[in-house]
Scaffold this active site. Structure first.
Site, PDB file in Angstrom:
ATOM      1  N   CYS A 131       0.760  -1.190   0.006  1.00  0.00           N
ATOM      2  CA  CYS A 131       0.018  -0.132  -0.055  1.00  0.00           C
ATOM      3  C   CYS A 131       0.849   1.408   0.105  1.00  0.00           C
ATOM      4  CB  CYS A 131      -1.122  -0.146   1.208  1.00  0.00           C
ATOM      5  SG  CYS A 131      -1.837   1.372   1.259  1.00  0.00           S
ATOM      6  N   CYS A 134      -0.483   4.133   1.988  1.00  0.00           N
ATOM      7  CA  CYS A 134      -0.329   3.840   3.427  1.00  0.00           C
ATOM      8  C   CYS A 134       1.236   4.074   3.896  1.00  0.00           C
ATOM      9  CB  CYS A 134      -0.739   2.466   3.944  1.00  0.00           C
ATOM     10  SG  CYS A 134      -2.178   1.926   3.295  1.00  0.00           S
ATOM     11  N   ASP A 135       2.103   3.656   3.086  1.00  0.00           N
ATOM     12  CA  ASP A 135       3.485   3.486   3.643  1.00  0.00           C
ATOM     13  C   ASP A 135       4.625   4.282   3.301  1.00  0.00           C
ATOM     14  OD1 ASP A 135       2.595   1.613   5.389  1.00  0.00           O
ATOM     15  OD2 ASP A 135       3.061   0.080   4.350  1.00  0.00           O
TER      16      ASP A 135
END
Ligand SMILES: Cc1cc2nc3c(=O)[nH]c(=O)nc-3n(C[C@H](O)[C@H](O)[C@H](O)COP(=O)(O)OP(=O)(O)OC[C@H]3O[C@@H](n4cnc5c(N)ncnc54)[C@H](O)[C@@H]3O)c2cc1C
Length: 306
Positions: A131, A134-135
């Protein structure tokens, strides 16, 4: 006979359990073999509102479950193995256990496709990610790779150029499958370094608990090389966990459940929330938000029947 059964214990299912619990519907939540869902695979979550310093994925799930339990949600282990949505009450089976319910909330999530390497599993959440949204932020001024050649990979790679010093796009063919417009954008970006006709055969270094590089193999020459890197993003797509509902609920061509008017599926009384019906956003907060919608839709459906 239950009022509401929820399948899945990620943020969507747990939020649906909280709301239906507070509505006095005594929900039953079936946790599934991947109890807690995808957030259990990650470490720090920095984009869930209410946690200014971030929160560990596992802790966030524990807190959500505790909160749902406070309001009377019941939890059951195991995977649903069969459903019959052709008649009401709906019937669910977990092996030889049988459950009947007036409404059903499906929050089974979607699993990111992985390369299938042991090192990849070990380093997931420790430099390997599925992701970018997300990261990506964790890789400021670092060098990363995105594996894949479709739209997911192209979008992830472009997003990562905001943070990383260089984004290597590793693809097994000699051109991307992504749409022409994405390809053009990618190729114009000077931080993008395409590595064609190449597969990742290993990710280093599980013994250090972090990503230090990848082992690559050229698909035409067979030549093997090592590349130093700080992070690897697997961008080869997602598979919604919907095989259980094949032939019973409307899905799109890759298996995401189709919802309309909020969380309604093609069967009245069956609602869907979270990644299982969301090929676009796939975030904990959007999953939680749609879990709330499904709970309220189920509540109104039951009310209208009385
Ligand atoms: C490595 C990683 C890092 C991430 N980091 C972030 C982040 O920082 N911030 C963010 O917002 N999002 C992040 N995400 C995305 C986020 O985790 C997902 O969007 C979110 O978990 C989706 O929630 P969900 O409830 O829809 O489904 P999931 O979390 O996928 O949960 C699905 C649930 O369904 C259950 N299930 C499936 N089939 C069955 C069955 N047959 N019977 C019973 N149960 C079943 C599973 O056991 C599981 O509990 C990350 C994802 C990954 C993989």
């Amino acid at each position: 006979m239950r009022n509401v059964v929820i399948i899945g214990s990620g943020p969507a299912g747990l939020t649906a359990a909280l709301y239906t619990g507070r509505a006095n519907l005594a929900p039953l939540l079936i946790r599934g073999v991947e109890a807690g869902g995808q957030l259990m695979l990650t470490t720090l979550v920095e984009n869930f509102p209410g946690f200014p310093k971030g929160v560990q994925g596992q802790e966030l799930i524990e807190l959500m479950q505790k909160q749902a339990a406070e309001f009377g949600a019941e939890f059951m282990e195991g995977n649903v193995t069969r459903v019959d949505l052709t008649r009401r009450p709906f019937v669910l089976e977990l092996g030889d256990q049988r459950i009947e319910t007036r409404t059903l909330i499906i929050a089974c999530g979607a699993s990111a496709k992985l390369l299938g390497l042991e090192s990849e599993r070990k380093l997931l959440g420790h430099g390997v990610s599925t992701c970018a949204t997300c990261d990506g932020y964790f890789f400021r001024n670092r060098e990363v790779a995105v594996v894949g050649g479709g739209d997911t990979a192209a979008e992830d790679a472009l997003f990562l150029t905001r943070y990383a010093t260089q984004v290597n796009v590793i693809h097994r063919r000699d051109q991307l499958r992504a749409s022409k417009i994405m390809q053009d954008r990618l190729m114009r970006n000077e931080k993008i370094n395409p590595i064609w006709n190449t597969v990742v055969t290993d990710i280093l270094d599980p013994s250090k608990g972090e990503v230090t590089g990848v082992k690559l193999k050229h698909t035409k020459t067979g030549e093997e090389t090592l590349k130093s890197l700080d992070g690897v993003f697997i961008g080869i797509g997602h598979l919604p966990n919907t095989s259980l509902f094949a032939g019973q609920l409307e899905m799109n061509d890759v298996g995401y459940l189709i919802t309309h008017d909020g969380s309604k599926t093609s069967v009245p009384g069956v609602f869907a929330a979270g990644d299982v019906q969301d090929p676009v956003y796939r975030q904990a907060i959007t999953a939680a938000g749609s879990g709330c919608m499904a709970a309220m839709d189920a509540e109104r459906f039951l009310e209208a029947e009385h």
